[in-house]
Design a protein around this motif. Sequence first.
Motif, PDB file in Angstrom:
ATOM      1  N   PRO A 169      45.919  51.471  41.902  1.00 24.08           N
ATOM      2  CA  PRO A 169      45.898  50.268  41.044  1.00 24.08           C
ATOM      3  C   PRO A 169      47.272  49.595  41.201  1.00 24.08           C
ATOM      4  O   PRO A 169      48.187  49.737  41.736  1.00 24.08           O
ATOM      5  CB  PRO A 169      45.977  51.067  39.736  1.00 24.08           C
ATOM      6  CG  PRO A 169      46.448  52.396  40.137  1.00 24.08           C
ATOM      7  CD  PRO A 169      45.875  52.612  41.458  1.00 24.08           C
ATOM      8  N   VAL A 170      47.194  48.233  40.460  1.00 24.34           N
ATOM      9  CA  VAL A 170      48.269  47.339  40.606  1.00 24.34           C
ATOM     10  C   VAL A 170      48.771  47.162  39.071  1.00 24.34           C
ATOM     11  O   VAL A 170      47.906  47.226  38.121  1.00 24.34           O
ATOM     12  CB  VAL A 170      47.800  45.950  40.910  1.00 24.34           C
ATOM     13  CG1 VAL A 170      48.823  44.913  40.779  1.00 24.34           C
ATOM     14  CG2 VAL A 170      47.700  46.066  42.507  1.00 24.34           C
TER      15      VAL A 170
ATOM     16  N   GLU B  13      46.932  37.341  36.336  1.00 23.09           N
ATOM     17  CA  GLU B  13      47.992  37.453  36.972  1.00 23.09           C
ATOM     18  C   GLU B  13      48.960  36.615  36.505  1.00 23.09           C
ATOM     19  O   GLU B  13      50.169  36.832  36.000  1.00 23.09           O
ATOM     20  CB  GLU B  13      47.962  37.419  38.425  1.00 23.09           C
ATOM     21  CG  GLU B  13      49.139  37.741  39.153  1.00 23.09           C
ATOM     22  CD  GLU B  13      49.270  37.505  40.556  1.00 23.09           C
ATOM     23  OE1 GLU B  13      49.869  38.014  41.388  1.00 23.09           O
ATOM     24  OE2 GLU B  13      48.409  36.910  41.115  1.00 23.09           O
TER      25      GLU B  13
ATOM     26  N   SER C 149      45.918  46.937  33.854  1.00 23.95           N
ATOM     27  CA  SER C 149      44.591  46.461  33.746  1.00 23.95           C
ATOM     28  C   SER C 149      43.418  47.686  33.724  1.00 23.95           C
ATOM     29  O   SER C 149      43.933  48.497  34.449  1.00 23.95           O
ATOM     30  CB  SER C 149      44.248  45.572  34.943  1.00 23.95           C
ATOM     31  OG  SER C 149      42.768  45.213  35.025  1.00 23.95           O
TER      32      SER C 149
ATOM     33  N   GLU D 216      42.973  45.955  38.563  1.00 25.18           N
ATOM     34  CA  GLU D 216      43.099  44.780  39.266  1.00 25.18           C
ATOM     35  C   GLU D 216      43.255  43.674  38.267  1.00 25.18           C
ATOM     36  O   GLU D 216      42.885  43.613  37.182  1.00 25.18           O
ATOM     37  CB  GLU D 216      41.923  44.483  40.037  1.00 25.18           C
ATOM     38  CG  GLU D 216      41.568  45.626  41.162  1.00 25.18           C
ATOM     39  CD  GLU D 216      40.270  45.328  41.873  1.00 25.18           C
ATOM     40  OE1 GLU D 216      39.427  44.536  41.374  1.00 25.18           O
ATOM     41  OE2 GLU D 216      40.063  45.845  43.012  1.00 25.18           O
TER      42      GLU D 216
ATOM     43  N   SER E  49      40.899  47.947  34.948  1.00 25.76           N
ATOM     44  CA  SER E  49      40.321  48.236  36.467  1.00 25.76           C
ATOM     45  C   SER E  49      41.316  48.248  37.508  1.00 25.76           C
ATOM     46  O   SER E  49      40.965  48.896  38.774  1.00 25.76           O
ATOM     47  CB  SER E  49      39.383  46.814  36.636  1.00 25.76           C
ATOM     48  OG  SER E  49      40.399  45.809  36.940  1.00 25.76           O
TER      49      SER E  49
ATOM     50  N   THR F 234      42.737  39.294  37.931  1.00 20.99           N
ATOM     51  CA  THR F 234      42.313  38.004  38.578  1.00 20.99           C
ATOM     52  C   THR F 234      43.337  37.057  38.559  1.00 20.99           C
ATOM     53  O   THR F 234      44.555  37.375  38.015  1.00 20.99           O
ATOM     54  CB  THR F 234      41.176  37.076  37.479  1.00 20.99           C
ATOM     55  OG1 THR F 234      41.836  36.866  36.238  1.00 20.99           O
ATOM     56  CG2 THR F 234      40.041  38.065  37.257  1.00 20.99           C
TER      57      THR F 234
ATOM     58  N   LYS G 253      52.346  48.324  43.075  1.00 20.76           N
ATOM     59  CA  LYS G 253      51.105  48.499  43.848  1.00 20.76           C
ATOM     60  C   LYS G 253      51.019  50.265  44.231  1.00 20.76           C
ATOM     61  O   LYS G 253      52.070  50.682  44.989  1.00 20.76           O
ATOM     62  CB  LYS G 253      50.951  47.822  44.832  1.00 20.76           C
ATOM     63  CG  LYS G 253      49.849  48.403  46.117  1.00 20.76           C
ATOM     64  CD  LYS G 253      48.485  48.205  45.591  1.00 20.76           C
ATOM     65  CE  LYS G 253      47.458  48.573  46.610  1.00 20.76           C
ATOM     66  NZ  LYS G 253      46.036  48.336  45.981  1.00 20.76           N
TER      67      LYS G 253
ATOM     68  N   ASN H 222      43.296  51.745  47.788  1.00 20.90           N
ATOM     69  CA  ASN H 222      42.987  50.716  46.756  1.00 20.90           C
ATOM     70  C   ASN H 222      43.666  51.108  45.380  1.00 20.90           C
ATOM     71  O   ASN H 222      42.939  51.332  44.318  1.00 20.90           O
ATOM     72  CB  ASN H 222      41.464  50.818  46.636  1.00 20.90           C
ATOM     73  CG  ASN H 222      40.894  49.980  47.915  1.00 20.90           C
ATOM     74  OD1 ASN H 222      41.103  49.238  48.373  1.00 20.90           O
ATOM     75  ND2 ASN H 222      39.870  50.927  48.434  1.00 20.90           N
TER      76      ASN H 222
END
Length: 254
Positions: free
Chosen positions: A181-182, A230, A220, A224, A222, A226, A161, A179
Amino acid sequence: MKYRMLCVLLAVVITSGWLSGCSSDGDKTNEQPEQAANSQQSDGTGSGTGDTITVDLLHTYTTRFGEVNQLTYPRFSFDYPDNWKITSEEVTEIAEEVTLTNDTGITVTYWNFHGMRDLTGPTRDMNRVDVTRAADASFVPGYVQATDYSDLGAFMVGKLKTVGQYDMLGDGAYQETENGPVRYALLPEREVGEQEECVIVGLPTFSFWYGGHISLIANSPSGEFTEQEEKEVVAILSSFRDDATAPASANSLS
């Protein structure tokens, strides 16, 4: 983290204007459908079903760096679900890169880079990344030629993260990011904690040295994932293994 001191030095040099540039360096012949009948379940809830998420790893990919270059080098394998496809693969004298993509554009990229041991060069991006443990991993380090890499210890699937960034084109000031990215990556367990990531074009980040830099990262578009996405990327990364050291149960995830 192995990049921490290097990143700090690069930031100072870049800000002072002294850093010079560095050089670095169709048919899916190695896809093996239906060779892995793996299944990984979680306590999460599937999209709109209320059921436990199940990830069926129906396909296996095996790397080819040693075969193509006629070298004694490990073959690695990883498994993936039916809704993922190998979208690119390339093997050169110094690297192997394979990209796995799902229908929403999420990628898992395997990169084996032998171009240099010390990853140095000009950077425009430095991130502070919080690394937490997401799952166990199948990878067990062993020997590459005559070198024993078992001191890498146990491996995990890490959740990355981004929590802050440095202004490399300005005064080098650090700014926290709420916020960020992951991503997910295969890493030694000792990498848990806050790390600094030095992004150098053409070179891997969050890699580990195994006779070459090995990087296996899920991204991803974005930033993120879902819950279903994940679970799928974690299952893929968790299945990665050195074929020479993989336990007999490596193809039976549960």
